[in-house]
Design an enzyme around this catalytic site. Sequence first.
Site: not given
Ligand code: PGA
Length: 250
Positions: A9-11, A94, A96, A166, A172, A212, A233-234
């Site tokens: 997930n490149w956000k 998600h 977010e 998640e 993150g 993470s 994500g990251g």
């Molecule tokens: P993260 O994000 O790997 O940076 O913790 C995961 C996500 O939000 O899908």
Amino acid sequence: MRNYYIAGNWKMHKTVAESVALAKALVAELGSCGERVMIAPAFTALSAVADVVKGSRIVLGAQNMGPDLQGAHTGEISPLMLKDLGVTAVILGHSERRHSYLETDALINKKVLLALAQGLEPILCVGETLEERESGRLEAVVGAQVREGLKGVDAAALGKVTIAYEPVWAIGTGKTATPEDADAVHAYIRKVLAGLYGEAAAKAMCIQYGGSVKAENAAELMAKPNIDGALVGGASLKAESFGPIAKFRS
Ligand code: PGA
């Protein structure tokens, strides 16, 4: 042997040129990877990245979509538009989206049903906040997100759905749920699914862990009986960190 599903997930990161460069590096890096791999760039880069991943093993995903097919919905993206670009998967609900943009279970459910009706494969994200976990409401919260998110999804369509667990406090932050803690929640989600769709369907369901995930902890997480993949994500923003996660078995 289980078939793992690793999604990136490149956000809200990367220009079109940067997205194309990363997609090219991943196509080269993951040519021999046996897992199912998906990447979800920003909407603005989907078209260019679609050209790069075409014919490769990498599936193209979107990070979100609107709950309608077309019409007066300023700023929204329709599943028809995503399909037009070669997108086949979509991340929905998600945390977010739930927390920063106040998406409700009802809205997310509408999107899940629309995605399925349009032949897109949704990843339904669920997860508790630290406050919910510490006050003993983890199962109530996650159970409700699963039940409400899947409302009206029939057994035949369930196989097209992936669930991503998640924990919000692990996204993150560098804090990962321990493999044991994550597996316990995955087992609970499977129990909820068994109640809705029966044991066999629950067992066949792909449940990703997210929060993470990195190369150093991927194998340990994936070794757990109820963890079938990862939503990253990251660490998905560089081929050097995402490649080893997708190739955690080699
Ligand atoms: P993260 O994000 O790997 O940076 O913790 C995961 C996500 O939000 O899908």
